[in-house]
Design a protein around this motif. Sequence first.
Motif, PDB file in Angstrom:
ATOM      1  N   SER A 153      -8.242  -5.464 -12.205  1.00  0.00           N
ATOM      2  CA  SER A 153      -7.626  -6.493 -11.364  1.00  0.00           C
ATOM      3  C   SER A 153      -8.398  -6.734 -10.069  1.00  0.00           C
ATOM      4  CB  SER A 153      -6.179  -6.110 -11.019  1.00  0.00           C
ATOM      5  OG  SER A 153      -5.400  -6.063 -12.181  1.00  0.00           O
ATOM      6  N   THR A 154      -9.351  -5.863  -9.745  1.00  0.00           N
ATOM      7  CA  THR A 154     -10.143  -6.035  -8.528  1.00  0.00           C
ATOM      8  C   THR A 154     -10.934  -7.331  -8.623  1.00  0.00           C
ATOM      9  OG1 THR A 154     -10.337  -3.647  -8.276  1.00  0.00           O
ATOM     10  CG2 THR A 154     -11.900  -5.003  -7.054  1.00  0.00           C
ATOM     11  N   GLY A 155     -10.801  -8.186  -7.610  1.00  0.00           N
ATOM     12  CA  GLY A 155     -11.487  -9.470  -7.635  1.00  0.00           C
ATOM     13  C   GLY A 155     -10.702 -10.563  -8.334  1.00  0.00           C
ATOM     14  N   ASN A 209      -4.264  -9.640  -8.379  1.00  0.00           N
ATOM     15  CA  ASN A 209      -5.384  -9.252  -7.523  1.00  0.00           C
ATOM     16  C   ASN A 209      -4.992  -8.002  -6.751  1.00  0.00           C
ATOM     17  OD1 ASN A 209      -7.694  -9.123  -5.967  1.00  0.00           O
ATOM     18  ND2 ASN A 209      -7.717 -11.301  -5.519  1.00  0.00           N
ATOM     19  N   GLY A 210      -5.828  -6.987  -6.831  1.00  0.00           N
ATOM     20  CA  GLY A 210      -5.541  -5.739  -6.147  1.00  0.00           C
ATOM     21  C   GLY A 210      -6.459  -4.637  -6.612  1.00  0.00           C
ATOM     22  N   PRO A 211      -6.122  -3.396  -6.314  1.00  0.00           N
ATOM     23  CA  PRO A 211      -7.005  -2.265  -6.597  1.00  0.00           C
ATOM     24  C   PRO A 211      -6.915  -1.711  -8.011  1.00  0.00           C
ATOM     25  CG  PRO A 211      -5.057  -1.485  -5.479  1.00  0.00           C
ATOM     26  CD  PRO A 211      -4.923  -2.984  -5.571  1.00  0.00           C
ATOM     27  N   ARG A 212      -6.004  -2.211  -8.811  1.00  0.00           N
ATOM     28  CA  ARG A 212      -5.857  -1.655 -10.145  1.00  0.00           C
ATOM     29  C   ARG A 212      -7.089  -1.938 -11.000  1.00  0.00           C
ATOM     30  NH1 ARG A 212       0.323  -3.782 -10.945  1.00  0.00           N
ATOM     31  NH2 ARG A 212       1.239  -2.459  -9.332  1.00  0.00           N
ATOM     32  N   LYS A 244      -7.632 -11.230 -11.731  1.00  0.00           N
ATOM     33  CA  LYS A 244      -7.536 -11.238 -13.194  1.00  0.00           C
ATOM     34  C   LYS A 244      -6.479 -12.245 -13.609  1.00  0.00           C
ATOM     35  CE  LYS A 244      -5.075  -7.941 -15.049  1.00  0.00           C
ATOM     36  NZ  LYS A 244      -3.910  -8.727 -15.546  1.00  0.00           N
ATOM     37  N   ASN A 295      -1.139  -4.806  -3.902  1.00  0.00           N
ATOM     38  CA  ASN A 295      -1.459  -5.512  -5.137  1.00  0.00           C
ATOM     39  C   ASN A 295      -0.453  -6.647  -5.300  1.00  0.00           C
ATOM     40  OD1 ASN A 295      -3.097  -4.985  -7.899  1.00  0.00           O
ATOM     41  ND2 ASN A 295      -1.071  -5.763  -8.413  1.00  0.00           N
ATOM     42  N   ASP A 313      -3.963   0.589  -2.436  1.00  0.00           N
ATOM     43  CA  ASP A 313      -3.917  -0.595  -1.590  1.00  0.00           C
ATOM     44  C   ASP A 313      -2.842  -1.519  -2.125  1.00  0.00           C
ATOM     45  OD1 ASP A 313      -5.315  -1.138   0.790  1.00  0.00           O
ATOM     46  OD2 ASP A 313      -7.222  -0.917  -0.259  1.00  0.00           O
ATOM     47  N   GLY A 362      -4.357   3.447  -9.234  1.00  0.00           N
ATOM     48  CA  GLY A 362      -4.843   2.163  -8.761  1.00  0.00           C
ATOM     49  C   GLY A 362      -3.922   1.537  -7.740  1.00  0.00           C
ATOM     50  N   LYS A 366       0.850  -1.194   0.000  1.00  0.00           N
ATOM     51  CA  LYS A 366       0.000   0.000   0.000  1.00  0.00           C
ATOM     52  C   LYS A 366       0.882   1.239   0.000  1.00  0.00           C
ATOM     53  CE  LYS A 366      -3.719   2.244   2.589  1.00  0.00           C
ATOM     54  NZ  LYS A 366      -4.644   2.136   3.744  1.00  0.00           N
TER      55      LYS A 366
END
Length: 245
Positions: free
Chosen positions: A192-194, A186-189, A196, A160, A158, A155, A146
């Motif tokens: 990528s949320t949830g 997986n992360g905030p980009r 990819k 990633n 947080d 993005g 973060k």
Amino acid sequence: MNKSYQGMALAIITVAAMQSGAVFAQSKSEFSSSANVAFVNDYRFRGISLNDDKPTVQASLTVSHESGFYLTGWGSAFSAIPGDSSEIAVYTGYQKALSEGVGVDVGVVNYLFPGDSGINFYEVYGSVSKSFGAVTSKLGIYYAPKQGHVRAASGQKDDNVYVYGSAAWAIPNTAVSLSAQLGYENGPRILSTGGKVDWDVGASVNALGLTWAAHYLDSDAPDFRSARGKNLSKPKLFLSLSKAF
């Protein structure tokens, strides 16, 4: 000047400047350097276009010490965030052969955007590789902690994580190599949320002093349109022509 070509020029200037700084290092036997310039039909990062599905020039320079430490500078055009036209990545790392055919590579990469320092961020990375004759396999990870100073547009508010596995086969007695890679992010980009997944299957050949490569790039990310209406997550036949120095 067109933003894409500004990025191309910056990439070349970056490598040229670093090359001049490496001349002294090259004179010492414990140091070595290498450079690469590539013409590509897009800048793809983990399956997603970061240059509006347009061709560009990318360039890099690496200075290595015999101990295993290295410094790499890389540049490209970049248009994923309005107002930016280029990206520079600086890798500071260490790589070492642990035993026959087994190697490790760890370090930190800083992503720098000259047009907007408010979206600069960094990742730590590590990988383990193993050679089986002409086949080299690798497992690796990139982790971005973060970084609260970074604006939300990047993005990177947080943490990633990106993990990947790859394999490359240098076909014996030929100038041809085949490769494949599967990655998960997986992360905030954006996209990528949830989670990819992206994949890359390609081939390259060394001929006429150049490396000619073609890759099929895709991901399970949903369609995402740029301001110009380009689908940045569509499958791509990625083509490159590069020269190593």
